[in-house]
Design a protein around this motif. Structure first.
Motif, short mmCIF file in Angstrom:
data_model
loop_
_atom_site.label_atom_id
_atom_site.label_comp_id
_atom_site.label_asym_id
_atom_site.label_seq_id
_atom_site.Cartn_x
_atom_site.Cartn_y
_atom_site.Cartn_z
N PRO A 148 0.83 -1.21 0.00
CA PRO A 148 0.00 0.00 0.00
C PRO A 148 0.87 1.26 0.00
N ASN A 149 0.39 2.29 -0.70
CA ASN A 149 1.16 3.54 -0.74
C ASN A 149 1.40 4.09 0.66
N ALA A 150 0.38 4.03 1.51
CA ALA A 150 0.51 4.60 2.86
C ALA A 150 1.59 3.88 3.66
N ILE A 151 1.63 2.56 3.55
CA ILE A 151 2.65 1.79 4.28
C ILE A 151 4.03 2.02 3.67
N LYS A 204 13.16 8.07 6.15
CA LYS A 204 14.51 7.97 6.73
C LYS A 204 14.48 7.30 8.09
N HIS A 205 13.44 7.59 8.89
CA HIS A 205 13.36 7.04 10.24
C HIS A 205 12.22 6.02 10.34
N CYS A 206 12.25 5.06 9.41
CA CYS A 206 11.17 4.09 9.29
C CYS A 206 10.94 3.31 10.59
N GLU A 207 12.02 2.83 11.21
CA GLU A 207 11.87 1.99 12.40
C GLU A 207 11.19 2.76 13.52
N GLU A 208 11.62 4.01 13.75
CA GLU A 208 11.02 4.82 14.81
C GLU A 208 9.56 5.14 14.50
N ALA A 261 -2.99 13.35 8.61
CA ALA A 261 -2.96 14.35 9.69
C ALA A 261 -1.69 15.20 9.59
N LYS A 262 -0.56 14.55 9.36
CA LYS A 262 0.71 15.27 9.22
C LYS A 262 0.70 16.14 7.95
N TYR A 263 0.13 15.60 6.91
CA TYR A 263 0.09 16.30 5.62
C TYR A 263 -0.72 17.59 5.74
N ARG A 316 4.88 11.72 -1.42
CA ARG A 316 4.03 12.70 -0.73
C ARG A 316 3.91 12.35 0.75
N GLY A 317 3.61 11.08 1.04
CA GLY A 317 3.47 10.66 2.43
C GLY A 317 4.76 10.71 3.21
N ALA A 318 5.85 10.23 2.59
CA ALA A 318 7.13 10.21 3.29
C ALA A 318 7.62 11.62 3.61
N GLU A 319 7.43 12.54 2.68
CA GLU A 319 7.86 13.93 2.91
C GLU A 319 6.98 14.61 3.97
N ALA A 320 5.73 14.18 4.09
CA ALA A 320 4.83 14.78 5.08
C ALA A 320 5.20 14.36 6.49
N ILE A 321 5.69 13.12 6.66
CA ILE A 321 5.95 12.61 8.01
C ILE A 321 7.43 12.57 8.37
#
Length: 730
Positions: A148-151, A158-162, A235-237, A406-411
């Protein structure tokens, strides 16, 4: 029923209750694959561990049913799933040669794929997926591995684990990027053993996998994880300014729709020629709001250069797209072409450098270095593939990549897969072996053929004949509904392919249709531009449209009927060739123009003065155009004798008139089919072969002339008249 905003919950208890266990797996798979927010075309896989009766011992055994190699979850059937003895699969762990050296993939990894055949249950011929160990080694009886795009936005951060801990708490664990296979399955098994209450694992740079002992719970949980990720991202976006601030905000403005279509029509054939230097490509244009938001943004150049993150994405889109820094408000199309030409040169050089830097001693030869995705501010995206279906899927995958960014840059901060890892996926020997096993492409694959007059008769038959050998068919007719009907017959038989729809006329499959009046140059140009928007360009044109106007009872033909006959049968073909020549020269790819003349061009007959003379002119037009369009385009003609069956030029009243003219007995109330058959037999008896001439006979000649079988033949007329000796050349 659970409520979701970002995915669709479609489970039907009543329907599922009537399915056997494997059918329930197929049902679950189709539901998940049918929502592109859950997984992309051809991506992800599902499995169920079921108790089956061993065909040899009669004993109950545990069998892993898992989506096999290739295929698509949305359309998967039972035959798309492999079945393997679960105990034998797990016993392969004792065969596995151990972990690789740091930074390298163990040779044993690829060797294990061949071992899966030794675990096959009940001689199931479906090849196993490389993801099979993931499903076998995890504890749940039902497993879903989705993209999924969201996942993936989290997985590509960059901080996927956290972030995984922050969003999912202890519900989902994390595993860093590993290429799918045995090693990853073992790593997941260790994670699951150490955390027995765990129900999902985030796969760095890849996607996620979830499981449960109940298939409905597994399905619902998969959706719930995606929903939770999407809620967090949105929400972050919104907190960061939403669409207005996406990708650093807008840098360029979108051209109006009419301007975009005009610009695409002007550059696409040229661009198709540029990217088709090794093999021809078919294009899909996309210029919807989401893709324009990205290509117009300040951050698009940076993010595009980083490339995609998920292996499923860049296998279609290459490691990165070609982004063109063009200002639609201050630069013209000449500047755009210049920037595209320079960008293509640099892209090919970058790809060659990527290959040379990352290749191994046993790597396959470098593949086509041209981009499959081109991004242009103000216009949108052009995706390329070997056929319309593949170019649509390529567009779909880059849409997914944009949503991930888009999602990665938002969070957090978007990161791409390291080049070496990307290369090892793209040039994986197992993937190369799969490519080598694919059947050879059909004779007219990757080619677009425009058939003018496709609404009936010879044109309709020619359209059906050419698509059988892989051509994309553009059905053109003055009668728009007739053209649509022929295109519909083709798509009903061959399907429209897979992938997201393009914009406007780009939403087509192996066939599409347009209306055109070949006596009107502007109408021809508009049609050719629509073809460019639909497929990126065209390769061949077959003109089968024509008109027959008999002389009146006094033996004369009115002046306006004479002019109409020449306008359609001669001038129309000239206008088509002249306008198409402009596009062929822009595209720079060899093509064919096939015109329809007639045996009547060489035989003078009473009652068809205008028709016969126009066809004699068409014969010479073939020779003239072959000179004008050489060396890029071959021009030839097909000269039928009288084709009665299926011809729009032989309506019932003309058939009756001809029967009366030749004193052939008939009845006024006789069925049209019977009348046509009588006339066809009469004409057949005048030939040396004594056989009626059919549209299918003509279609074979058109097929022959648009292929490379007569690659050195131009300026010639092929007669398909059954051996009409009166038409022998003198």
């Amino acid at each position: 029923m659970p409520e979701f905003k970002h995915v669709s919950y479609s489970w039907d208890d009543d329907l599922a209750a009537h399915l056997d266990p494997v059918e329930r797996l197929v049902y679950r798979s189709n539901l998940l694959g049918g929502d592109q927010r859950v997984t992309n075309t051809g991506g992800g896989n599902t499995s169920s561990k079921l108790i089956e009766t061993d065909p040899l011992t009669g004993e109950d055994v545990e069998v892993l049913w898992v989506k096999g190699s290739g295929g698509d979850l949305r359309t998967a059937k039972r035959e798309n799933f492999s079945s393997l003895y679960q105990d034998k699969l797990r016993s392969l762990q004792t065969v596995y040669a151990g972990k690789p050296e740091k930074g390298l993939k163990s040779p044993a990894e690829d060797e294990m794929v061949g071992m899966y055949t030794h675990t096959t249950f009940n001689l199931n011929p479906r090849a196993s997926s490389i993801d099979t160990p993931l499903h076998s080694f995890l504890p749940g009886r039902h497993v879903d591995h989705m993209h999924p795009n969201a996942i993936i936005a989290i997985a590509a951060s960059k901080h996927c684990e956290e972030l995984t801990r922050e969003i999912f708490g202890g519900e989902m664990a994390y595993v860093p990027w590993m290429r799918p296979g045995f090693e990853l399955g073992l790593a997941m098994e260790e994670i699951a053993k150490s955390q027995p209450d765990l129900k999902a694992i985030m796969m760095g740079q890849h996607g996620f996998i979830s499981w449960d002992d109940d298939d409905k719970v597994c399905y619902t949980r998969t959706l719930a994880f995606i929903e939770k990720a999407a809620d967090f991202i949105e929400a972050k976006y919104q907190a960061r300014g939403g669409d207005a601030a996406a990708f650093g905000g807008a840098k360029y403005e979108t051209l109006p729709e009419a301007g975009r279509k005009s610009a695409f029509a002007a550059i696409l054939p040229w661009l198709r020629g540029q990217v088709s230097q090794q093999k021809r490509f078919i294009g899909t244009v996309q210029d919807d709001e989401k893709i324009l938001r990205f290509v117009n943004s300040a951050d698009a150049p940076r993010l595009a250069e980083l490339g995609t993150s998920c292996p499923d994405h860049f296998l279609r889109t290459k490691i990165k797209p070609l982004y063109i820094e063009w200002n639609p408000q201050s630069e013209d199309l000449t500047a755009l072409k210049e920037k595209l030409a320079a960008g293509l040169d640099k892209y090919r050089a970058d790809y060659a450098s990527y290959y040379e830097t990352c290749k191994h001693a046993n790597s396959p030869a470098m593949r086509d270095p041209n981009p499959t995705v081109v991004l242009i501010p103000g216009l949108g995206m052009i995706a390329w593939g070997k056929d319309k279906s593949e170019s649509r899927v390529t567009a779909e995958f880059y849409n997914c990549a944009v949503e991930v960014m888009r999602g990665a840059e938002a969070i957090d901060e978007y990161i791409s897969l390291p080049q070496q890892e990307a290369f090892d996926i793209e040039y994986w020997l197992l993937e190369e072996a799969k490519l080598q096993r694919m059947p050879a492409e059909k004779e007219l694959a990757r080619q677009v053929v425009i058939v003018i007059g496709a609404g009936s008769g010879i044109g309709k038959e020619t359209a059906h004949r050419l698509v059988k050998d892989g051509a994309h068919i553009v059905c053109v007719d003055l009668n728009e509904e007739a053209a649509k009907a022929t295109a519909r017959e083709i798509t009903d038989r061959y399907g429209v392919g897979i992938g997201v729809a393009g914009t406007g006329v780009s939403n087509c499959g192996p066939a599409t249709s347009f209306a055109a009046n070949i006596t009107d140059r502007a109408s021809i140009r508009a049609m050719l531009d629509q073809v460019a928007l639909a497929y990126g360009g065209f390769d061949h044109i077959c003109v089968t449209a024509g008109i027959f106007v008999p002389s009146d009872t006094t033996g004369h033909i009115p002046d306006e009927k004479w002019a109409l006959t020449f306008s359609i049968n001669v001038t129309g073909s000239y206008l088509v060739g002249d306008e198409a020549g402009k596009t062929w020269r822009e595209q720079g790819l060899r093509g064919n123009l096939v015109l329809t003349t007639s045996a009547n061009a060489a035989v003078a007959k009473k009652g068809s003065l205008a028709y016969d003379t126009s066809k004699a002119a068409a014969n010479h037009l073939v020779r003239e155009l072959s000179i004008e369009l050489s060396p890029l385009v071959r021009v030839n003609g097909v000269a039928p004798a009288t084709v009665v069956q299926g011809s729009a030029m032989f309506p019932r009243d003309r058939v009756i008139g001809s029967l009366a003219k030749y004193a052939i007995p008939y009845s006024e109330d006789e069925a049209t089919e019977s009348l046509v058959s009588k006339l066809a037999e009469f004409y057949a008896d005048r030939t040396l072969t004594k056989s009626p001439i059919t549209p299918a006979d003509q279609a074979e000649a058109y097929f022959l002339l648009v292929t490379q079988r007569l690659s050195k033949t131009t300026g010639q007329i092929i007669t398909v008249d059954g051996g009409l000796h009166e038409a022998f050349l003198r």
